[in-house]
Design an enzyme around this catalytic site. Sequence first.
Site, short mmCIF file in Angstrom:
data_model
loop_
_atom_site.label_atom_id
_atom_site.label_comp_id
_atom_site.label_asym_id
_atom_site.label_seq_id
_atom_site.Cartn_x
_atom_site.Cartn_y
_atom_site.Cartn_z
N ASP A 1 46.92 48.79 35.90
CA ASP A 1 46.10 47.91 36.00
C ASP A 1 46.33 47.02 37.28
O ASP A 1 48.04 47.73 37.67
CB ASP A 1 44.87 47.37 35.31
CG ASP A 1 44.20 46.27 36.18
OD1 ASP A 1 43.46 46.75 36.69
OD2 ASP A 1 44.22 45.09 35.92
N THR B 1 44.76 44.43 39.38
CA THR B 1 44.82 42.81 39.96
C THR B 1 45.54 42.24 38.12
O THR B 1 45.05 42.45 37.57
CB THR B 1 43.74 42.52 39.50
OG1 THR B 1 42.75 43.33 40.63
CG2 THR B 1 42.96 41.13 40.17
N GLU C 1 35.84 34.39 45.18
CA GLU C 1 35.52 33.74 46.12
C GLU C 1 35.68 32.39 46.47
O GLU C 1 35.75 31.67 46.85
CB GLU C 1 34.24 33.50 45.02
CG GLU C 1 33.55 34.54 44.95
CD GLU C 1 31.48 34.38 44.12
OE1 GLU C 1 31.68 32.92 43.42
OE2 GLU C 1 30.57 34.43 44.90
N ARG D 1 42.13 42.62 51.01
CA ARG D 1 41.25 43.07 50.28
C ARG D 1 40.19 42.83 51.14
O ARG D 1 40.06 41.54 51.86
CB ARG D 1 40.71 42.06 48.77
CG ARG D 1 42.13 42.15 47.53
CD ARG D 1 42.07 40.82 46.63
NE ARG D 1 40.90 41.32 46.20
CZ ARG D 1 40.59 41.20 45.04
NH1 ARG D 1 41.92 41.63 43.94
NH2 ARG D 1 40.04 41.12 44.08
N THR E 1 43.00 52.04 40.01
CA THR E 1 42.45 50.88 40.68
C THR E 1 41.13 50.48 41.54
O THR E 1 40.57 52.04 41.27
CB THR E 1 43.41 50.53 41.97
OG1 THR E 1 42.78 49.76 43.03
CG2 THR E 1 43.66 51.72 42.90
N ASP F 1 39.82 50.18 44.37
CA ASP F 1 40.23 49.59 45.77
C ASP F 1 39.91 51.36 46.28
O ASP F 1 39.81 51.97 46.59
CB ASP F 1 41.50 49.27 45.88
CG ASP F 1 41.41 48.75 47.79
OD1 ASP F 1 40.38 48.57 48.45
OD2 ASP F 1 42.70 49.11 48.45
N ASP G 1 45.48 43.36 32.61
CA ASP G 1 45.42 41.93 31.89
C ASP G 1 44.23 41.56 32.04
O ASP G 1 43.90 40.05 32.04
CB ASP G 1 46.59 41.14 33.03
CG ASP G 1 45.76 40.90 34.45
OD1 ASP G 1 44.27 42.27 34.85
OD2 ASP G 1 44.76 39.63 35.07
N ASN H 1 38.61 44.25 31.60
CA ASN H 1 38.04 45.55 32.07
C ASN H 1 38.92 46.61 31.74
O ASN H 1 38.65 47.53 31.93
CB ASN H 1 37.64 45.41 34.12
CG ASN H 1 39.14 45.26 34.85
OD1 ASN H 1 39.76 44.22 33.72
ND2 ASN H 1 38.82 45.54 35.68
#
Length: 1238
Positions: A439, A441, A543, A641, A721, A723, A860, A863
């Site tokens: 993964d 993130t 956020e 991002r 990923t 992205d 981590d 998902n």
Amino acid sequence: MTQPGRLPVPCPLGFWVWLGSQGAEEFGVSGFGSGDCLAADAGVLGCMGLTGSCVAEEERRVRANAREYNEKFQYASNCIKTSKYNIVTFLPVNLFEQFQEVANTYFLFLLILQLIPQISSLSWFTTIVPLVLVLTITAVKDATDDYFRHKSDNQVNNRQSQVLIGGVLRQEQWMNVRVGDIIKLENNQFVAQADLLLLCSSEPHGLCYIETAELDGETNMKVRQAIPVTAELGDTSQLAGFDGEVICEPPNNKLDKFGGTLYWKENKYPLSNQNMLLRGCVLRNTEWCFGLVIFAGPDTKLMQNSGRTKFKRTSIDRLMNTLVLWIFGFLVCMGVILAIGNAIWEHEVGVCFQIYLPWDEGVHSAFFSGFLSFWSYIIILNTVVPISLYVSVEVIRLGHSYFINWDKKMYCAKRRTPAEARTTTLNEELGQVEYIFSDKTGTLTQNIMVFSKCSVNGHSYGDVQDMLGHKAELGERPEPVDFSFNPLADPRFQFWDPSLLEAVKLGDLHVHEFFRLLSLCHTVMSEEKSEGELLYKAQSPDEGALVTAARNFGFVFRSRTPKTITVHELGQAVTYQLLAILDFNNIRKRMSVIVRSPEGKIRLYCKGADTILLERLHPINQDLSSITTDHLNEYAGEGLRTLVLAYRDLEESYYRDWSERLHRAGSAPEGREDHLARLYDEVEHDMMLLGATAIEDKLQQGVPETIAILTLANIKIWVLTGDKQETAVNIGYSCKMLTDDMTEVFVVTGHTVLEVREELRKAREKMMDASRSVCNGFSYQEKLSSKLTSVLEAIAGEYALVINGHSLAHALEADMEVEFLETACACKAVICCRVTPLQKAQVVELVKKYKKAVTLAIGDGANDVSMIKTAHIGVGISGQEGIQAVLASDYSFSQFKFLQRLLLVHGRWSYLRMCKFLCYFFYKNFAFTMVHFWFGFFCGFSAQTVYDQYFITLYNIVYTSLPVLAMGVFDQDVPEQRSMEYPKLYEPGQLNLLFNKREFFICIAQGIYTSILMFFIPYGVFADATRDDGAQLADYQSFAVTVATSLVIVVSVQIGLDTGFWTAINHFFIWGSLAAYFAILFTMHSDGLFRMFPNQFRFVGNAQNALAQPTVWLTIALTTVVCIVPVVAFRFLKLDLKPELSDTVRYTQLVRKKQKAQHRCLRHAGRAGSRRSGYAFSHQEGFGELIMSGKNMRLSSLALSSFAPRPSSSWIETLRKKKGCEGSSAGSPSGADKTLKV
């Protein structure tokens, strides 16, 4: 009902405890690990079973405060009974379970045979002692395990809950909580009882704040709200009169969805997931709340969702089971040969001696004698299938697990998190990994977001500028922007472009609207501890970063209620009416809010992924969209991002009509989600573009170095990923997966099946051209097989593959998956972007399905759980996204860089130790057992043993057990520093070179060779030897003592040769075992034991007399030399002519010590490397979850220079070329030209 899953946790002594995935907090324990022996085996939940009915529910009906009504549905209770035994049933039930194991049943069968006098030449204790030892150890583990299950059951079942009964709050045991009860929860309390419908709370409007780390891996605070009609039920008297009935969906595992209706006072009210408090969440910042129990026990969404964890076995386990079956077949063959020999001997020779050697009673023919002899030899030769093998393997694995747990170099002081081996069954497989699926993130990146750049109305802000206003060079960073004008600014926030703040101060309307959107369009909760001291609780780090940026630039989100949002705009408090929140999810990839300003204007603010929002803009935005897209590409190229911001003004009449339709859709009994999605899509069109944001998520420390070193170990790393393609490519460069030296990076972006197939075909053709030149024209079709052994494995040059999520969806289809995998596996690195959690698991499963390779998945977040469970080995990072990935993992630690040490040190050592242990174990047992086989030809096939029965009993459990255990636990071939310095040392595990069928047969052959010499040398010497006094030396007991002593000495010398790393423990165990042998030998032939047990120890003084003869010692010495010298000679020649990598490394270290000064000079000759920013991306579902990326420096040339390939080939490279390209001219170099390739 689906049974909840179980997570295995290793405890002291190696026994297993099954810990429910709801986490240890549910049981009143903070954290859990190898020492926290808790149990919540969900497989036995419910005192009456999983539910009272085996019929699946179609809908659930729950009436508040009506136990009698609810009990007729026989819903599952909260009573947990995970224990399997009690004092009365433990012994019979545990023995029954243990004898389900084939090995235990086999040895019980042998024990029964030994009780039959006609076929047994051994006493029963030769089998019962090791069998009882194994059964006892297992029983102790099971008893301790069940003790903690009982303890856990009592702790959980007796936990106190505040239940409203008869209008009064009573302390009730958790096991007595029933569906339909009303429960009171207090601040910071773990929702351990059930899934609750929130009725009311201490907060205004029935609001309630929770953390859901145990459910979805997210540590950020979320909000839940009671429906208005029940939010007014603030005291117990009103709640006691509440008799509403809920009709809702049956138990299921959908954590993010709930559908139901509350019927009360002839009205009905729609219910959603926003009204639910699920088991596993924690109440925060809320003094108290009341909830109605909807699902209890195994029916809760957490338990329904946990799923059953697959039991993972290593390739060595599977091979060992096969070999044991082969050994058993070999045992039967030996028994048949000796039985036939017995029948022939009795028929031809034994019949002549019937007068004084009559057959036993019941034996009337030579054939029947041979039949009995078969079973006798099965008993005698049974030690070729050692009962202690499996116990020894588990002890070694447990030791390896503790080494991982105790490794201080894998301890993160910042988070106070050690590495943890959560299973003991997979340690050696850590040394065989070929594919890593990672993964991004929180795994490769820190998951700490920083507002870096933005684009507003076509102007880009955020570039670092020097004093003259020019873009500063990398490394030249002036003072950050001064936000002292804003008393509510976050002092930790830093921004480097003062022009954005100037635009705010000058009243740029577009910039003001940009930050107004950021301060309104979110789900962040604000907590004001003191005047002006704001604490934001964000559902995602993205956020939090965006709202904090708006705060510092003068648009401060201050507070919210269910219907309002208060923002301080440049010092002025402005309250907006919150009309609607259009939630974020993975399909929409955007979120919106509809607010009414104090002036009465209704406006929709939206933020989301560029691929989604740019399609929904008004045509008038075309020019601005083009400029913003260029900025987005620039930001993505820097590894940031990105997010697009837009708004739309709504007419009052349109909004009223749309709101009514929204209310009807929310109350629809069926298809609610589809109706809402269509309405959301309708209103989010013809928007006006404001700009875009860019957030930085830096790589974790040591990630590029770790990936570079693992790549040199021939481990293929695939990043999965969420992205976009540009950022995915950039993270590849930043992580050192992609390099400028690569031949080509293939990018697959096709939107149709045909496009994807064509792009994959072109990529294969380019690699095929290179492979044909290497393999002399060898064709692709000749090599393609179900095992995917492809000529592409031997391609010239290095390639990488980048594939988009929509292309991957086509590539994973059944008719194209083989082509995709063949192309991807030929590449050095693979990056899959825009992938979903399901696609992550599908990619892992695809590699497992077609490639004979060990896979490892690391992540981590929640998902990543499916990917972690699918791979052979799952590694969880304990980071910012909760512990859901850790709960599902086999190993866990806090930083990605520790993966290097886990594989190259602990994994490689575990594999090496287990292989050496197995080779030696089979060798020593065949050397021990086959002596009986040869003796059978000289004793009339009478099933007479060579050794005495006590030696047979103690050989495997006393004389030879501890030395081999010490080697299996402590042995090393090279120090840990060299394992990290020379990654190529890892490759023998990937190729399964150290223990396979060939190595097994070599061990067996050596054991048989040793047994031949062990028997025939003493037999030949004793045939004509005499004692010192001239008497005949050849008596049975003296021969037995000589052979047994020779055997113990030979196997002890052999393990000394096999041991590569000597410790005090090795010395103590090896020489101590020899000393123990002689001590026990002399004791068993002593006068004292004879006087106490005259029938058992008849041969008084035999050992002393035999070992007092020089001839005996000369025989032992000759046997030892003849057995050991060929082994030493073979190893010497192999070391000289065909050294292994570890041998070369050890030799290199000796050379380095002699040339230390010269090497010190060479180490300073490196040059600085180039730098390039990069980033990786991952995608998660949830409120406000956005696409993410990160940035870091490249691994320096100096670091890489230590691992640069050298021009010559190693024997492993030769083997790989043979694997990938038959007919290749590459061959193994001679020892004189051999150099280390790393």
